[in-house]
Design an enzyme around this catalytic site. Structure first.
Site, PDB file in Angstrom:
ATOM      1  CG  ASP A  35      34.484  20.645  -8.163  1.00  0.00           C
ATOM      2  OD1 ASP A  35      33.961  21.598  -7.447  1.00  0.00           O
ATOM      3  OD2 ASP A  35      35.097  19.907  -8.023  1.00  0.00           O
ATOM      4  CD  GLU A 192      38.266  27.964  -8.043  1.00  0.00           C
ATOM      5  OE1 GLU A 192      39.340  27.643  -8.178  1.00  0.00           O
ATOM      6  OE2 GLU A 192      37.518  27.712  -6.957  1.00  0.00           O
TER       7      GLU A 192
HETATM    8  C1  6LW Z   1      37.941  22.786  -8.623  1.00  0.00           C
HETATM    9  C2  6LW Z   1      37.597  24.279  -8.304  1.00  0.00           C
HETATM   10  C3  6LW Z   1      36.893  24.304  -6.771  1.00  0.00           C
HETATM   11  O1  6LW Z   1      38.441  22.383  -9.720  1.00  0.00           O
HETATM   12  O2  6LW Z   1      37.594  23.091  -6.125  1.00  0.00           O
HETATM   13  O3  6LW Z   1      35.323  24.603  -5.509  1.00  0.00           O
HETATM   14  C4  6LW Z   1      38.660  22.539  -7.038  1.00  0.00           C
HETATM   15  N1  6LW Z   1      35.785  24.873  -6.746  1.00  0.00           N
HETATM   16  O4  6LW Z   1      36.934  24.907  -9.154  1.00  0.00           O
HETATM   17  C5  6LW Z   1      38.574  21.094  -6.845  1.00  0.00           C
HETATM   18  O5  6LW Z   1      37.509  20.624  -6.875  1.00  0.00           O
END
Ligand code: 6LW
Length: 517
Positions: A35, A192
């Protein structure tokens, strides 16, 4: 309760990241560093990552060339900043941060998904720290918060979903209710990791979608204002490795940054699955780099893991490779992480100078609250060794994915034992007599021996002990797949470290040596 923080001097930090990365396709920050969020100030880049159940939280890195990164510290390195309740399981705790520089200060917003956590903001004038106490932002829902400012200072917080709310980041106060701005490609799961940027005449909303597994990808939309309306890029996803045989998979969760020369770059997470089918990745999600160009007002992402020879600026020298940590009394280097917290009565370099002292609080390596201090495994092949004095307790050296998936070699009295924990199975694999007194324990991670086929694992882990005559006896050779994300689940990666299962256990030094070619 006093805590030993591990903010090192800058000199300490220079030797804390013991790797060089200079080959196409390599991560720029190897090992469990997912991240990534990046920003630039002048000629300097800064980057922060997630840290989950470990303390200190949110490692912060510096680079001059986007390829070599040095860890400066951790944004959440005081217990007042990071509270992970007793029993916080693996993959709880600290999720994805956003790091920005605005108005002379660094701003970092991040989610603590554990009880009593929520979204919080810390600031610093020096990214090496100290970072402020956290300002809670209770009006920000969910995970993956981003901060972006308009020219008049209005600040927007955008979260997974994707929703947005106006915020005063200095108080954490939000104005109005969060509203949906874009849900990504129709049918794609998990929109996300949003990041919002003003670039030229447009506001760009970069997101991850498809989930953080093999379907992961990066998409983008643009609009006339921070809240949209957003028009998706016709070429979405602008980055994905799904369905390819690229050695770097799960690519997504990206952030954009512009170099001082006007060039554009993307940092992102990816994994390196190995072995037969379905492929197992063991180092967690790592940070990679890709070049970005712009065509018709949309970003076009180049090959992940650029050839450093093609970078438009000279590469800075890689961080010094230092294999041994002698545990100076001044404190632990910033790359050392402990489970959940690090009270000095359980983990200190001050008690016996030149040694790391770990004092158990009850509980074996199978408990989320075990006293464990380690460093990320950052190379596909590597060796770790430590000199342990078990005179007052029982403990040893472990390769840990989580509380239910780890291999360890443990010393107590005149015996060492190799222990394997895989899911709900726990086995003592080997036992071996040793003379009373300090003993060198070691583990090596290497490629599986040939022949390789569809069921070959990603690597093998050998655990053993140094004999009084200096020879090394391997006591067990274990399949590495059981310490992979594909087996264990979750968001983290392997950590190599020392632990105390009972009493007080002291460690004179810890060696970590990459064996990758
Ligand atoms: C994070 C989400 C994700 O918050 O995995 O790869 C979750 N993306 O955006 C945990 O790292």
């Amino acid at each position: 309760m006093s805590h030993q923080s591990n903010r090192g001097s800058h000199d300490d930090a220079e030797v804390s990241l013991r790797h060089r990365t200079a080959r196409p396709g390599d991560p720029v920050i190897p090992g469990f560093h997912p991240d990534p969020s990046v920003c630039r100030v002048g000629d300097d880049y800064y980057l922060a990552c997630s840290s989950f159940e470990y303390f200190p939280g949110v490692p912060v890195f510096h680079s001059r060339d986007l390829v070599h990164w040095t860890q400066l510290g951790n944004a959440l390195d005081r217990p007042e900043q990071l509270r992970l309740p007793a029993g916080t399981p693996s993959s709880g705790g600290i999720y994805a941060p956003t790091l920005r520089h605005h108005d002379g200060r660094f701003w970092l917003i991040v989610t603590n998904v554990s009880e009593g956590g929520g979204n919080l903001i810390v600031t610093a004038t020096d990214p090496a720290g100290p970072w402020s106490d956290p300002v809670p932002a209770p009006g920000v829902p969910g995970i993956d918060p981003d901060l972006a400012w308009e020219e008049d200072g209005t600040c927007w917080c955008t979260v997974a979903g994707v929703a947005q709310v106006r915020i005063d980041p200095s108080t954490g106060r939000t104005y109005g209710t969060p509203h949906g701005v874009w849900s990504g490609t129709p049918g794609a799961k998990a929109p996300e990791a949003p990041h919002l940027y003003r670039i030229g005449d447009h506001w760009y909303l970069l997101i991850a979608e498809g989930g953080t597994e093999r379907g992961h990808g990066v998409s983008i939309a643009r609009g006339p204002a921070p809240g949209g309306p957003f028009e998706p890029c016709p070429a979405n996803p602008i980055l994905t490795h799904r369905g390819t045989d690229h050695p770097v998979q799960n690519t997504g969760h990206a952030d954009l940054v512009q170099g001082p020369d006007g060039s554009w770059w993307m940092v992102l997470l990816g994994v390196r699955p190995r072995g037969g089918t379905p492929g197992w990745h063991v180092l967690g999600r790592e940070t990679f780099l890709a070049p970005v160009t712009w065509v018709d007002g949309w970003p076009v992402v180049g090959e992940v893991g650029p050839d450093p020879a093609t970078l438009p600026w000279p590469l800075s020298p890689g961080p010094a490779e230092e294999h041994r940590d002698d545990f100076e009394p001044s404190g632990l280097r910033p790359s050392w992480i402990s489970l959940r917290d690090r009270p000095a009565e359980h983990c200190t370099t001050a008690e016996r100078p030149g040694w790391l002292t770990l004092r158990a609080r009850g509980g074996s390596l199978d408990e989320p609250d075990v006293v464990f201090t380690g460093r990320r495994q950052q190379h596909l092949s590597c060796r770790a060794r430590t000199l342990v004095d078990p005179a007052e307790g029982r403990g040893g050296l472990a390769v840990r994915l989580d509380e239910r998936h780890h291999y360890a070699i443990e010393a107590s009295g005149t015996e060492v034992r190799v222990i394997a924990r895989v899911g709900s199975l726990r086995t003592v694999v080997a036992a071996h007599p040793v003379p009373a007194g300090p003993v060198v324990l070691g583990l090596t991670v290497t490629d599986p021996p040939p022949p390789h086929g569809p069921v070959t694992g990603p690597d093998v882990v050998s655990l053993g002990v140094e004999e009084p005559d200096g020879t090394f006896t391997v006591l067990a050779v274990l399949d590495g797949r059981y310490l992979s994300t594909e087996v264990a689940g979750g968001f983290s990666g392997r950590v190599l470290g020392m632990y105390a299962a009972a009493g007080t256990v002291r460690f004179d030094w810890f060696d970590y040596e990459p064996l990758d070619h």
